[in-house]
Design an enzyme around this catalytic site. Structure first.
Site, PDB file in Angstrom:
ATOM      1  N   CYS A   5       0.812  -1.223   0.000  1.00  0.00           N
ATOM      2  CA  CYS A   5       0.000   0.000   0.000  1.00  0.00           C
ATOM      3  C   CYS A   5       0.847   1.275   0.000  1.00  0.00           C
ATOM      4  O   CYS A   5       0.612   2.188  -0.791  1.00  0.00           O
ATOM      5  CB  CYS A   5      -0.980  -0.008   1.165  1.00  0.00           C
ATOM      6  SG  CYS A   5      -0.209   0.020   2.803  1.00  0.00           S
ATOM      7  N   HIS A  52      -2.507   0.704   7.099  1.00  0.00           N
ATOM      8  CA  HIS A  52      -2.880   0.757   5.682  1.00  0.00           C
ATOM      9  C   HIS A  52      -3.118   2.197   5.242  1.00  0.00           C
ATOM     10  O   HIS A  52      -3.566   3.031   6.030  1.00  0.00           O
ATOM     11  CB  HIS A  52      -4.143  -0.073   5.452  1.00  0.00           C
ATOM     12  CG  HIS A  52      -4.450  -0.351   4.019  1.00  0.00           C
ATOM     13  ND1 HIS A  52      -3.563  -0.982   3.159  1.00  0.00           N
ATOM     14  CD2 HIS A  52      -5.556  -0.082   3.281  1.00  0.00           C
ATOM     15  CE1 HIS A  52      -4.117  -1.096   1.963  1.00  0.00           C
ATOM     16  NE2 HIS A  52      -5.328  -0.550   2.013  1.00  0.00           N
ATOM     17  N   HIS A  70      -6.032   1.797  -3.672  1.00  0.00           N
ATOM     18  CA  HIS A  70      -5.016   1.302  -2.738  1.00  0.00           C
ATOM     19  C   HIS A  70      -4.528  -0.062  -3.199  1.00  0.00           C
ATOM     20  O   HIS A  70      -5.109  -0.684  -4.096  1.00  0.00           O
ATOM     21  CB  HIS A  70      -5.600   1.199  -1.324  1.00  0.00           C
ATOM     22  CG  HIS A  70      -6.760   0.255  -1.218  1.00  0.00           C
ATOM     23  ND1 HIS A  70      -6.845  -0.722  -0.265  1.00  0.00           N
ATOM     24  CD2 HIS A  70      -7.893   0.129  -1.969  1.00  0.00           C
ATOM     25  CE1 HIS A  70      -7.977  -1.395  -0.397  1.00  0.00           C
ATOM     26  NE2 HIS A  70      -8.635  -0.899  -1.433  1.00  0.00           N
TER      27      HIS A  70
END
Length: 203
Positions: free
Chosen positions: A109, A162, A174
């Site tokens: 990510c 994240h 993402h």
């Protein structure tokens, strides 16, 4: 008698001459009037579409551009998003997830976010979602704009794990561990539950 007849004929001839000279003039005048009226009507209706207040603010070319990326990314756009951002993230769609990596062969990510920011904005971000959060300006969820970062954590007191890039209409792009680079919604149960904050990088 002969003179009377000749005089009458002359008078008649003069009258007919005047009549035939006058008639075509009136006909021509009528024709000209009709032709002018058909080309330039006196009461032109105002065009209800092309007016100063309703003229589109986005060109036809831009409209096609945004419509293409709206369909490609599955996001409703407001036609003001950064075009290069849309094109760049679209190129990354489908890239597989790979922890610690940051290429189109595989990326995690933060690697994905850092690569996009470098390419689109020329900004170097750290390859860590936690470090990224420390370098952004915290903003309210209601104020998020395309290009802002969204961060997630698994509950109060838990570390950020994240990060993604916000697009529009509650959608963000993402690199997910279970599918690679994709577009998801902040309204999805998993992301709604783990959403922590949004941040803006000072460009």
């Amino acid at each position: 008698m002969k003179n009377i007849i000749l005089g009458s004929c002359a008078a008649l001839s003069m009258t007919l001459s005047l009549f035939f000279e006058h008639t075509p003039t009136n006909k021509n005048a009528k024709l000209n009037t009709v032709e002018t009226a058909s080309v330039l009507p006196l009461n032109l209706p105002e065009d209800p579409i092309i007016t100063e207040t309703t003229a589109p603010t986005t060109s036809f070319k831009d409209t096609l551009y945004y419509n293409y990326y709206a369909q490609t990314l599955g996001v409703k756009l407001n036609y003001s998003e950064n075009k290069q951002l849309l094109a760049t993230v679209a190129e990354w769609l489908g890239t597989p997830y790979r922890s610690g990596a940051a290429s189109k062969k595989g990326t995690d990510c933060s690697g994905f976010v850092s690569k996009v920011y470098k390419e689109v904005y020329g900004i170097t971000l750290t390859h860590s979602s936690r470090s990224m959060f420390q370098s952004v300006e915290r903003i309210k969820k209601s104020a998020i704009k395309a290009g802002d970062l969204v961060f997630f954590r698994r509950g109060p007191g838990k570390p950020i794990y994240h990060v993604g890039i916000y697009l529009n209409n509650n959608k963000f792009v993402h690199s997910a561990s279970n599918g690679g680079v994709m577009v998801s919604s902040l309204n999805q149960a998993y992301y709604a539950r783990n959403y922590y904050a949004a941040g803006r990088v000072n460009l």
